[in-house]
Design a protein around this motif. Sequence first.
Motif, mmCIF file in Angstrom:
data_model
loop_
_atom_site.group_PDB
_atom_site.id
_atom_site.type_symbol
_atom_site.label_atom_id
_atom_site.label_comp_id
_atom_site.label_asym_id
_atom_site.label_seq_id
_atom_site.Cartn_x
_atom_site.Cartn_y
_atom_site.Cartn_z
ATOM 1 N N SER A 4 0.838 -1.184 0.000
ATOM 2 C CA SER A 4 0.000 0.000 0.000
ATOM 3 C C SER A 4 0.875 1.235 0.000
ATOM 4 C CB SER A 4 -0.922 -0.001 1.214
ATOM 5 O OG SER A 4 -0.144 0.081 2.372
ATOM 6 N N LEU A 8 0.332 11.832 2.896
ATOM 7 C CA LEU A 8 -0.458 12.805 3.639
ATOM 8 C C LEU A 8 -0.923 13.887 2.688
ATOM 9 C CD1 LEU A 8 1.949 12.990 6.617
ATOM 10 C CD2 LEU A 8 -0.412 12.257 6.774
ATOM 11 N N LYS A 9 -2.081 14.390 2.963
ATOM 12 C CA LYS A 9 -2.638 15.383 2.059
ATOM 13 C C LYS A 9 -3.329 16.441 2.897
ATOM 14 C CE LYS A 9 -6.248 14.766 -0.607
ATOM 15 N NZ LYS A 9 -7.184 14.077 -1.478
ATOM 16 N N VAL A 20 -4.492 6.275 2.136
ATOM 17 C CA VAL A 20 -3.834 4.992 1.887
ATOM 18 C C VAL A 20 -4.418 4.408 0.611
ATOM 19 C CG1 VAL A 20 -3.361 2.709 2.788
ATOM 20 C CG2 VAL A 20 -3.587 4.628 4.341
ATOM 21 N N GLN A 137 9.400 4.836 -0.793
ATOM 22 C CA GLN A 137 10.124 6.003 -0.308
ATOM 23 C C GLN A 137 10.812 5.655 1.008
ATOM 24 O OE1 GLN A 137 7.653 9.395 -0.237
ATOM 25 N NE2 GLN A 137 9.263 10.782 0.396
ATOM 26 N N GLU A 138 12.061 6.012 1.110
ATOM 27 C CA GLU A 138 12.793 5.680 2.323
ATOM 28 C C GLU A 138 12.812 6.854 3.265
ATOM 29 O OE1 GLU A 138 16.519 4.319 1.036
ATOM 30 O OE2 GLU A 138 15.745 2.323 0.546
ATOM 31 N N GLN A 139 13.190 6.522 4.500
ATOM 32 C CA GLN A 139 13.229 7.579 5.500
ATOM 33 C C GLN A 139 14.237 8.653 5.085
ATOM 34 O OE1 GLN A 139 12.979 5.832 9.207
ATOM 35 N NE2 GLN A 139 12.594 7.744 10.286
ATOM 36 N N GLY A 140 13.829 9.893 5.192
ATOM 37 C CA GLY A 140 14.726 10.999 4.888
ATOM 38 C C GLY A 140 14.888 11.265 3.410
ATOM 39 N N GLU A 141 14.080 10.599 2.604
ATOM 40 C CA GLU A 141 14.200 10.760 1.168
ATOM 41 C C GLU A 141 13.007 11.595 0.688
ATOM 42 O OE1 GLU A 141 15.456 7.582 -2.211
ATOM 43 O OE2 GLU A 141 13.591 7.200 -1.176
ATOM 44 N N SER A 143 10.273 13.066 -2.010
ATOM 45 C CA SER A 143 9.574 12.302 -3.051
ATOM 46 C C SER A 143 10.272 12.467 -4.399
ATOM 47 C CB SER A 143 8.108 12.706 -3.122
ATOM 48 O OG SER A 143 8.001 14.084 -3.298
ATOM 49 N N SER B 43 -3.836 0.698 8.387
ATOM 50 C CA SER B 43 -2.873 1.610 7.779
ATOM 51 C C SER B 43 -3.386 3.036 7.640
ATOM 52 C CB SER B 43 -2.446 1.074 6.423
ATOM 53 O OG SER B 43 -3.590 0.876 5.630
ATOM 54 N N ASN B 44 -4.706 3.239 7.614
ATOM 55 C CA ASN B 44 -5.142 4.613 7.437
ATOM 56 C C ASN B 44 -5.387 5.368 8.746
ATOM 57 O OD1 ASN B 44 -7.316 3.133 8.001
ATOM 58 N ND2 ASN B 44 -8.545 3.755 6.240
ATOM 59 N N PRO B 166 1.995 13.757 11.679
ATOM 60 C CA PRO B 166 2.777 14.481 10.662
ATOM 61 C C PRO B 166 3.299 15.805 11.205
ATOM 62 C CG PRO B 166 0.446 14.364 10.063
ATOM 63 C CD PRO B 166 0.637 13.475 11.234
ATOM 64 N N LEU B 182 2.584 21.534 5.487
ATOM 65 C CA LEU B 182 2.731 20.124 5.809
ATOM 66 C C LEU B 182 4.005 19.602 5.163
ATOM 67 C CD1 LEU B 182 1.108 17.710 7.023
ATOM 68 C CD2 LEU B 182 0.248 17.343 4.735
ATOM 69 N N SER B 183 4.766 18.867 5.923
ATOM 70 C CA SER B 183 5.988 18.290 5.368
ATOM 71 C C SER B 183 5.614 17.198 4.360
ATOM 72 C CB SER B 183 6.807 17.708 6.502
ATOM 73 O OG SER B 183 7.697 16.758 6.002
ATOM 74 N N ASP B 184 6.343 17.133 3.232
ATOM 75 C CA ASP B 184 5.950 16.152 2.221
ATOM 76 C C ASP B 184 6.655 14.813 2.404
ATOM 77 O OD1 ASP B 184 8.421 16.948 1.419
ATOM 78 O OD2 ASP B 184 7.958 16.866 -0.728
ATOM 79 N N ASP B 185 7.480 14.722 3.421
ATOM 80 C CA ASP B 185 8.132 13.454 3.699
ATOM 81 C C ASP B 185 7.290 12.677 4.710
ATOM 82 O OD1 ASP B 185 9.715 11.357 4.267
ATOM 83 O OD2 ASP B 185 11.369 12.491 5.151
ATOM 84 N N PRO B 186 6.719 11.550 4.314
ATOM 85 C CA PRO B 186 5.843 10.831 5.236
ATOM 86 C C PRO B 186 6.580 10.319 6.477
ATOM 87 C CG PRO B 186 6.168 9.577 3.219
ATOM 88 C CD PRO B 186 6.774 10.913 2.999
ATOM 89 N N TYR B 187 7.917 10.268 6.411
ATOM 90 C CA TYR B 187 8.659 9.779 7.586
ATOM 91 C C TYR B 187 8.934 10.906 8.574
ATOM 92 C CZ TYR B 187 9.388 5.482 5.033
ATOM 93 O OH TYR B 187 9.197 4.325 4.348
#
Lengths: 962, 291
Positions: A4, A8-9, A20, A137-141, A143, B43-44, B166, B182-187
């Motif tokens: 999956s 975030l949006k 998701v 996508q990896e941590q700290g990377e 998009s 997951s959501n 986030p 909003l930060s675009d890095d999901p981590y």
Amino acid sequence: MLTSRTFLKRTRAGAVVKVVREHYLREDIPCGAAACRLCPPRPAGTGRGLEAQPSGAASSLCPGPHYLLPDTNLLLHQIDILEDPVIKNVIVLQTVLQEVRNRSAPVYKRIRDVIQNPEKHFYSFTNEHHRETYIQQEQGESSNDRNDRAIRVAVKWYSEHLKKIEDEEKIQVIFLTNDRTNKEKALEEGITAYTCEEYIKSLIANPDLVDRLACVSDEGKEIESGKIIFPEHIPLSKLQQGIKSGVYLQGTYRASRDNYLEATVWVHGDAEENKEIIIQGLKHLNRAVHEDIVAVELLAKDEWVAPSSVILQDDGQNEDDIENEEEKENILKTSVNKDMLRPTGKVVGIIKRNWRPFCGMLSKSQIKEARRHLFTPADRRIPRIRIETRQADTLEGQRIIVAIDGWPRNSRYPNGHFVKNLGSAGDKETETEVLLLEHDVPHQPFSQGVLSFLPKMPWSITEQDMKYREDLRHLYVCSVDPPGCTDIDDALHCREVENGNIEVGVHIADVSHFIRPGNALDEESAKRGTTVYLCEKRIDMVPELLSSNLCSLRSNVDRLAFSCIWEMNHKAEILKTRFTKSIINSKASLTYAEAQMRIDSTTMNDDITTSLRGLNKLAKILKKKRIDNGALTLSSPEVRFHMDSETHDPIDLQAKELKETNSMVEEFMLLANVSVAQKIYEEFPEFALLRKHPAPPPSNYDILVKAAKSKNLEIKTDSAKALAESLDKAESPEFPYLNTLLRILTTRCMMQAVYFCSGMDNDFHHYGLASPIYTHFTSPIRRYADIIVHRLLAVAIGADSTYPELTDKHKLADMCKNLNYRHKMAQYAQRASVAFHTQLFFKSKGIVNEDAYILFVRKNAVVVLIPKYGLEGTVFFEEKGKPTPRLDYNNEVPSLTVEDTTLHVFDKVKVNIMLDASNIQHQKIRMVLVEPKIVENDVPANLSTEISSKNEPEKKKKKLQK
Amino acid sequence: MASVVLSEAEKLYIVHGIQEDLRVDGRGCEDYRCAEVETDVVSNTSGSARVKLGHTDILVGVKAEMGTPKLEKPDEGYLEFFVDCSANATPEFEGRGGEELGTEIANTFYRVFSSESSIDLKSLCINPREHCWVLYVDVLLLECGGNLFDAISIAVKAALFNTRIPKVRILEDEEGSKEIELSDDPYDCIRLNVDDVPCIVTLSKIGYRHVVDATLQEEACSLASLLISVTSKGALTSMKKMGKGSLDPESIFEMMETGRRVGKSLHIALQKILDEEESLGTSRQKVGFLG
């Protein structure tokens, strides 16, 4: 395999939502290489894929066979190169395609078209769904980094995959990227990577491609030539905040045609004040280009200026002399008039660029063998563009297309690249292409996708078609059109029925039967909106198979039609109206002249002729009724060229003449349109597509009333009926042409008729036709509005099914907006085409003297009409490099006194007409007053100077004599 | 609440067993049943956990949403609890049958988390008086097998541990108008410190003794129980008496002492499991609902 994707949006309301999406990975996605036996076969209909023996251009960098794989930025910026037929066998990754789609819709459409083209062998690989090329996508990377990595992973997969194909010659995959870090990373991972420039330069056979490289500035390069001319643009996020809080204003930037240092910004929104903001001076214009959406900051009131009346053309050859510019800016400021001060501002940022490829010509650099040249667009509102080319010599004197790539802060002009050579200037085909491009008329041949929705030939009417249709093949239907017409969309019949009444039928080509809602064909026609008729060319709205064959109601073939059938009495009163889908078989397709001849001839008494006579008789009654209601009969001079059948050059110019049969057909078309409008409005009060013609504001008529007064005539303008009647009465026995002139003037006072959606407006009135409701139904082959009306009517009578977009008034309103725009542009293109052919005509004809009438009087010129050619032109009394004659303009009469000669509206004059070719890009017809003769302004002398400047040999002779 | 009907003989058997520190399923009085914990199962959500304690099956989801801080605490975020008693758990919950229990559990959790030290609410504040994170803790009862409160509290703690909020930044321009970015890095996210999040230990008085983690049958034999919330350091944050019977002060102290002891070891065991799971990262094979 299922994974999956989570991201975030931010919603519009400000909430943060975690989204998701399920993401499926597969193993059976083919690589697209024709020689590959490892992958499952590609599904049918996905293009031709990559060639087994790539036949792209030979490159000195990689002599072996290879596929290309570009990254996103490369695709976005260098699409012009990729579209070149030389570039073949390109793998377009899904990652790249998606990014392109988000960033530029036009480029996305172009790349999709290229992928569709079987000749190009482009293959779109869905790497995001391939099990071995999907990455997370990896941590700290970021998009972006993730996408770059995904591309590299795909390249690597490809090169390893292709190695497994046991072939005599290994195919390489070449990764093209202009991003330095990305390239380095790729090389580290053992991928063959080049920048676009390196690769294109290595193409042995095609050195000219280099010119078409977009010069996207590297960050490093920018610092070099230090001098910064323009203030920085404020980033978009800040602009949006500023607009919200009212510090900045958002608007459309419109450059001035006459003064390159001035522009206006049309502020969006409802606020009445500050609707239009003036921007003056290079720094304040701040790199905005015509039609951009910009953010503007207002200046303090004491810095406000008035629009200047100075004409300034940007002609400096040396590009960076800014001192010079400042001087010019001062010229603007001295001409300030205190009362005329208007809101003035400066551009602080660009919200959306509206750059398109521009037509124009190269102004070759004076420095020999220089590669940088300036390009002058045909549209004066567009700044000159700096391009880099090695073929300046060949491009000189040619019409070319150039695209803007960017406008750095230290550059006086935007940077661009050469896209296409249209041909030599003045050439008929080239100029037609130019005027189509400049008027935004979509004129490319229809794409494969569009053509695929055409019916298969040979086509015939099936049982299925018969089901909902009435068979009207037994009726004596005929069509009347101008000579040479191949897209016949209307036909008529008329017969007496048993009860003594008359049955009249208007049969319109059933285009909506062939163009089904929502498919590519429909979308393309909706985009084109209308067929554009140029002097010797027709740009079809629908493919020719439909327009000239299947839909065209030609004689003696069965055709599908949408019929509107009335039962009338002999006073032309409608007793019954009926709409039905039908099948007709036209018995004759006549020209206006042929129809007229049949009606007039006493010997012909066949069914068609009697039918025509009946129609003609009814049409006359209908016309009288309409005029009694207050419909206007207007006049505008229409020109018709007689073309040479061999060279297609115009050999004669003639005003169009109208026959009685013209008006007969027109009358029934109007009647059908009104009947249909009533029906669809009754059925769909919210979604009917109608056409309205608003009444002009009374002030529009001032000029007409004044002009008539000068001839002692009175024109009443309080209602359409009063206007029509007073126009009828306005005749002068010694001046028979006066009435036509008045009608031409009246036409100029009118508003533009527009399409609209009935649910979005409440004023339906058609002023010119004096009809409370009106629409377009009768020309679906050449107007898209008619197709929508057909669909609405078909649903209304239960002959067809509806679809969601048809009953969405916002979608309809958007469509109307596009249609109105396309119609306006088509009209402009048509006028431009007429103007160009007039020029061609006078070029061959040389200098002539003709009778003319004064149509308008302006401050420094008069507008004249030459009835013989239906040609309109402006006679100026000021000339460059000559003392300006004494001009005295009287606004009340209106009249203009030049030296001792006074000119009034409608005065008969004689003018001298010739072609002014001093500016190749903007050739124009020049007119000079011959009679009445203006003292001082000696015309013959004036003429001789013109001729001598045009006649090169004579000049040389003089030199020799010296 | 879900309950079972036992005969007198059955009850006597259970009570006598407990007297001897021997429970029906073989546990001692202070032993928990085997618990299964899995986090990140939905997951959501921002964070989620599923806990199975014997037959008790709990799913907790934490959703972080932006809201405005409460007037009295302008620089803090807050938590909202909602308990849904699924009719899957027991037919009694059908319709509005579970509502009363749900409200009771939710209210208990409001009390447990009312202590300032339990979670750092200040870290949930984005900008004072305007924006803060609201954590909606949604509890779903999938199956009731006794000792609901303890199981839920374990699940809540695990879910909060798993929660990732986030990161947002506040951009402020000259005029003072604020924009949230909003930060675009999901981590790129905030984790909550759950060290001081208490767990609930329910001690049921059966006969003269008390037991932890009572099964449904045992609950039927108990007339009164004490519910205490204990932090990992052994601090008691709240206490509540349940059931219709009474407790004498002496045994209350005794039960508190047991609760503290059991609670501490429960925290240690839970934290160990959570850390272990965390260290597996994305390579962990999720069990979810099919396991």
